[in-house]
Enzyme design. Structure first.
Site: not given
Ligand code: ATR
Length: 277
Positions: A21, A70, A82, A106, A133-135, A221, A244
């Site tokens: 980043s 996070k 939201d 994200d 089915a993760g974050g 991703i 990704g």
């Protein structure tokens, strides 16, 4: 005489030295000639709440948070968007008027990347198959539903994790067994891999891809390698494909704009810079 403060931002994690980043934001600061700094911030768990609350006094206008902060960041924030609340995690914090504002970009990064790669993508034309089915899957499902995808077909190695996600989203999410993921491809208009399968040095992506068709859009991703096994097979089947890397770049856009006052572009030059060493 009051001195004009140089705005600071950064990414907080533990560990954090691997994060790209600072390279990404540093490129934008330089490109747009903005006097500002974006730094790595290695902060230990017990110090995180105090560190966050003290950052504005040190000149920070905002920060990104990554693993393992996070969820903790949401608990400390004063105002939560939201989408961050739906996702249950924050990645972008802004300090303003004595308050901490938390957002999760994200899912925005995911859709902005798809739109940039495939401007003709029609999300409303049919279901999206989401692998994992993760974050990341949670953020992507929020974004897909917001974009008008009529149904999510969700499949995951551990079915219970997929069921837990489904219970938060309701009737628009249908869970299918991981062993049937290959068959579920036939029912999807958009296909998204949100697992780490296919990442360099990790387990192979082994889902059967025989049912891929040319009218589908496929995105992954994983971006190391940039062209994953899934994307290569999709391309052979004639599908439109989006890699990704852009998700990582686009998720940073809203934070940079809020902190430094300029909406930055995701360019090919930036992509190459992020891929370099
Ligand atoms: P993130 O928050 O980045 O999405 P995560 O929560 O660790 O990361 O999720 C990783 C996803 O990859 C999960 O869906 C995980 O499946 P499980 O819920 O069964 O753990 C999936 N995943 C990781 N390794 C896998 C493997 N070898 N085979 C199939 N799925 C895998």
């Amino acid at each position: 005489m009051s001195e004009h403060k140089i705005p600071l931002a950064g990414v907080i994690g533990c560990p954090i030295s691997h994060s790209k980043s600072p390279r990404l934001h540093g490129h934008w600061l330089k490109t747009y000639g903005i006097a500002g700094h974006y730094v790595h911030l290695h902060i230990e768990k017990e110090d995180f709440p105090d560190a966050l609350r003290n950052m504005p006094k040190l000149g920070f206008v905002g920060c990104n948070v990554t693993i393992p902060y996070k969820i903790a960041a949401l608990e400390i924030a004063d105002v939560i968007t939201d989408r961050a609340s739906m996702i249950g995690a924050a990645n972008t914090l802004t300090f303003r008027d004595g308050k901490i504002y938390a957002d999760n970009t994200d899912g925005y990064g995911f859709t902005a990347n798809v739109w940039q790669g495939e401007p003709d993508w029609k999300p409303d034309l049919g279901p999206a198959l989401v692998l994992g089915a993760g974050g990341a899957a949670r953020a992507i499902i929020v974004a897909l539903l917001d974009s008008g995808v009529p149904e999510i077909i969700l499949t995951n190695r551990t079915r219970a994790n997929a069921e837990a996600l489904r219970s938060d989203f309701g009737a628009k999410v249908r869970v299918v067994e991981w062993v049937n993921a290959g068959d579920a491809i036939a029912d999807a208009h958009t296909i998204v891999n949100t697992t780490s399968l296919g990442m360099k040095g990790g387990p192979e992506f082994k889902v059967n891809l025989d049912k891929l068709r040319a009218d589908q859009l496929v995105t992954d991703i994983v971006y190391t390698p940039l062209r994953t096994h899934l994307l290569n097979e999709a391309e052979k089947a004639g599908c439109r494909t989006v890699d990704g890397l852009g998700m990582l770049l686009h998720q940073a856009v809203p934070g940079f704009e809020r902190w430094f006052g300029k909406r930055p572009e995701v360019t090919e030059e930036l992509r190459q810079l992020m891929l370099a060493g």
